[in-house]
Every structure is written in structure tokens, then in C-alpha cells.
Design a protein around this motif. Structure first.
Motif, PDB file in Angstrom:
ATOM      1  N   GLY A  32      21.298  31.162  43.520  1.00  0.00           N
ATOM      2  CA  GLY A  32      21.532  30.450  44.764  1.00  0.00           C
ATOM      3  C   GLY A  32      22.823  30.895  45.433  1.00  0.00           C
ATOM      4  N   TYR A  33      23.020  30.428  46.651  1.00  0.00           N
ATOM      5  CA  TYR A  33      24.176  30.842  47.451  1.00  0.00           C
ATOM      6  C   TYR A  33      25.496  30.516  46.752  1.00  0.00           C
ATOM      7  N   LEU A  34      25.684  29.285  46.334  1.00  0.00           N
ATOM      8  CA  LEU A  34      26.971  28.901  45.741  1.00  0.00           C
ATOM      9  C   LEU A  34      27.232  29.633  44.421  1.00  0.00           C
ATOM     10  N   ALA A  35      26.197  29.851  43.640  1.00  0.00           N
ATOM     11  CA  ALA A  35      26.354  30.613  42.394  1.00  0.00           C
ATOM     12  C   ALA A  35      26.754  32.055  42.703  1.00  0.00           C
ATOM     13  N   CYS A  36      26.179  32.606  43.753  1.00  0.00           N
ATOM     14  CA  CYS A  36      26.511  33.969  44.167  1.00  0.00           C
ATOM     15  C   CYS A  36      27.981  34.061  44.603  1.00  0.00           C
ATOM     16  N   VAL A  37      28.421  33.071  45.377  1.00  0.00           N
ATOM     17  CA  VAL A  37      29.817  33.036  45.835  1.00  0.00           C
ATOM     18  C   VAL A  37      30.756  32.954  44.636  1.00  0.00           C
ATOM     19  N   GLU A  38      30.439  32.092  43.678  1.00  0.00           N
ATOM     20  CA  GLU A  38      31.296  31.945  42.494  1.00  0.00           C
ATOM     21  C   GLU A  38      31.290  33.208  41.642  1.00  0.00           C
ATOM     22  N   LYS A  39      30.156  33.860  41.546  1.00  0.00           N
ATOM     23  CA  LYS A  39      30.088  35.108  40.779  1.00  0.00           C
ATOM     24  C   LYS A  39      30.978  36.172  41.420  1.00  0.00           C
ATOM     25  N   LEU A  40      30.954  36.244  42.740  1.00  0.00           N
ATOM     26  CA  LEU A  40      31.814  37.199  43.449  1.00  0.00           C
ATOM     27  C   LEU A  40      33.279  36.837  43.251  1.00  0.00           C
ATOM     28  N   TRP A  41      33.610  35.552  43.316  1.00  0.00           N
ATOM     29  CA  TRP A  41      34.994  35.115  43.131  1.00  0.00           C
ATOM     30  C   TRP A  41      35.481  35.446  41.719  1.00  0.00           C
ATOM     31  N   ASP A  42      34.587  35.372  40.739  1.00  0.00           N
ATOM     32  CA  ASP A  42      34.969  35.602  39.348  1.00  0.00           C
ATOM     33  C   ASP A  42      34.964  37.069  38.930  1.00  0.00           C
ATOM     34  N   VAL A  43      34.555  37.948  39.820  1.00  0.00           N
ATOM     35  CA  VAL A  43      34.503  39.374  39.507  1.00  0.00           C
ATOM     36  C   VAL A  43      35.912  39.900  39.204  1.00  0.00           C
ATOM     37  N   ASP A  44      36.026  40.738  38.198  1.00  0.00           N
ATOM     38  CA  ASP A  44      37.289  41.432  37.937  1.00  0.00           C
ATOM     39  C   ASP A  44      37.354  42.593  38.922  1.00  0.00           C
ATOM     40  N   VAL A  45      38.099  42.392  40.009  1.00  0.00           N
ATOM     41  CA  VAL A  45      38.070  43.351  41.121  1.00  0.00           C
ATOM     42  C   VAL A  45      38.587  44.729  40.747  1.00  0.00           C
ATOM     43  N   HIS A  46      39.393  44.818  39.717  1.00  0.00           N
ATOM     44  CA  HIS A  46      39.933  46.112  39.328  1.00  0.00           C
ATOM     45  C   HIS A  46      39.009  46.850  38.359  1.00  0.00           C
ATOM     46  N   ALA A  47      38.017  46.171  37.822  1.00  0.00           N
ATOM     47  CA  ALA A  47      37.078  46.798  36.894  1.00  0.00           C
ATOM     48  C   ALA A  47      35.684  46.966  37.496  1.00  0.00           C
ATOM     49  N   ASP A  89      44.440  46.416  47.300  1.00  0.00           N
ATOM     50  CA  ASP A  89      44.038  47.670  46.655  1.00  0.00           C
ATOM     51  C   ASP A  89      42.588  47.706  46.174  1.00  0.00           C
ATOM     52  N   TYR A  90      41.927  46.587  46.073  1.00  0.00           N
ATOM     53  CA  TYR A  90      40.549  46.557  45.597  1.00  0.00           C
ATOM     54  C   TYR A  90      39.520  46.555  46.725  1.00  0.00           C
ATOM     55  N   VAL A  91      39.970  46.524  47.974  1.00  0.00           N
ATOM     56  CA  VAL A  91      39.053  46.471  49.116  1.00  0.00           C
ATOM     57  C   VAL A  91      38.882  47.876  49.694  1.00  0.00           C
ATOM     58  N   THR A  92      37.647  48.348  49.679  1.00  0.00           N
ATOM     59  CA  THR A  92      37.328  49.637  50.279  1.00  0.00           C
ATOM     60  C   THR A  92      36.801  49.397  51.697  1.00  0.00           C
ATOM     61  N   PRO A  93      36.759  50.437  52.521  1.00  0.00           N
ATOM     62  CA  PRO A  93      36.224  50.248  53.880  1.00  0.00           C
ATOM     63  C   PRO A  93      34.797  49.689  53.889  1.00  0.00           C
ATOM     64  N   ARG A  94      33.957  50.121  52.957  1.00  0.00           N
ATOM     65  CA  ARG A  94      32.579  49.620  52.896  1.00  0.00           C
ATOM     66  C   ARG A  94      32.548  48.133  52.540  1.00  0.00           C
ATOM     67  N   VAL A  95      33.355  47.746  51.569  1.00  0.00           N
ATOM     68  CA  VAL A  95      33.450  46.335  51.181  1.00  0.00           C
ATOM     69  C   VAL A  95      33.944  45.512  52.371  1.00  0.00           C
ATOM     70  N   GLN A  96      34.931  46.021  53.090  1.00  0.00           N
ATOM     71  CA  GLN A  96      35.473  45.295  54.237  1.00  0.00           C
ATOM     72  C   GLN A  96      34.416  45.064  55.314  1.00  0.00           C
TER      73      GLN A  96
END
Length: 179
Positions: free
Chosen positions: A2-17, A59-66
Motif C-alpha cells: 500500500g501507499y503508506l507502506a511504500c512511503v515508509e519503505k522508502l524512508w527506511d532505505v539505507d540511502v548510501h547502500a 550526496d545520495y540524490v542523483t538527477p534521475r532520483v530528483q
């Protein structure tokens, strides 16, 4: 998922890995699932997550991600009927996504023994926010969109984070940008 689970999964991502591809897929899933049936406060909190992936100075944001994060933000702002953040939205973002990481160190102070490998003395734990770069990105994004006419209503949310960033050698420039 679901939407909220997806948002939380993105928030919990280890952005450097995480790979750019994985982050992009999660942002695309969130964008595809967002709709007006989600509670307003949860949509505002989602803005913080999207905003964390929208600032290329992080440093973890690429142009595509942006680009993908900006599209998600546009969709959210359309649903919320927002151009800039008011103090209520900014304060909610700080309460939900920023301040929990700036409230205390991630580990308690500890002492090293005289014969250990490290120098003897008091060592402070690394702050929680350094392990979750997204909270800095979310704060910087939200602050840049805070309506200047209501800044005084949000000073209590802005100052502690800004001072912590300015005080840190690695993040000093973000703190100065915020001030």
C-alpha cells in the motif's frame, strides 16, 4: 504494498547502500499510489520523504532520483492544494520526520579503558541523524519551501536542527544554508 507502506519503505532505505534503480522504483510506486483518500497529515509527512530525495545537494540524490521525487511532490502538492508550506505543514514534517533523529545521540556516552585500542576517555555516540541522511534532506527541502511570512511560528523547529548542522564539521554547509 500500500501507499503508506511504500512511503515508509522508502524512508527506511539505507540511502548510501541502495542502488539508484531501487530508490527510483520505490519513488515511482509511491507516486503511482498517492491519492486524495490518504489522510492529510500522512500526505504532508509523505512530502518530507519526497523532499528528502529532491535536493541534489544531498550526496545520495542523483538527477534521475530528483526528477522522480519532484513529480511525486507535484502530485502531493496538487492533492494538498499547496504552493508553499505553512507553519502547520512544516511543523508536522519536523515532528514526524526530522526531530526524532535530532533529539538525542544514538548511543549513550561510554568510557574506553586505558588498555583498549582507542584513546582513553569519554566517547560520545554518533547522533541518530547522521545515520539517517534523509532527515537532513527532508529538513532542508521543507525549510526551503516554508512560507517566509510564517517563519516566526516555526523557529522552535528550525533552530535546534540548524544549530546541530552548523556545529557538525561534515554538515556545516547545510546548516549555514538553513540559517
Amino acid at each position: 504494498m500500500g501507499y503508506l507502506a511504500c512511503v515508509e519503505k522508502l524512508w527506511d532505505v539505507d540511502v548510501h547502500a541502495a542502488s539508484e534503480r531501487d530508490v527510483c522504483e520505490l519513488i515511482e510506486q509511491c507516486t503511482a499510489q498517492v491519492d486524495a483518500t490518504v489522510d492529510r497529515s500522512q500526505l504532508v509527512s509523505s512530502l518530507a520523504v519526497a523532499g528528502a530525495f529532491s535536493d541534489v545537494s544531498m550526496d545520495y540524490v542523483t538527477p534521475r532520483v530528483q526528477v522522480l521525487a519532484d513529480k511525486w511532490i507535484t502530485d502531493l502538492c496538487s492533492i494538498l492544494n499547496l504552493n508553499n508550506l505553512g507553519s502547520c505543514e512544516f511543523n508536522l514534517i519536523c515532528t514526524d520526520r526530522v526531530h526524532p533523529y535530532f533529539s538525542e545521540p544514538s548511543t549513550k556516552s561510554q568510557y574506553k579503558l586505558m588498555h583498549s585500542d582507542a584513546q582513553p576517555g569519554l566517547l560520545m555516540g554518533e547522533p541518530k541523524w547522521k545515520k539517517r541522511s534523509q532527515c537532513v534532506g527532508a529538513f532542508m527541502w521543507a525549510l526551503s519551501r516554508l512560507d517566509a511570512s510564517v517563519m516566526s511560528e516555526s523557529v522552535a523547529f528550525v533552530l535546534p536542527v540548524t544549530l546541530a548542522l552548523v556545529d557538525d564539521y561534515e554538515y556545516r554547509m547545510q546548516g549555514l544554508r538553513a540559517s
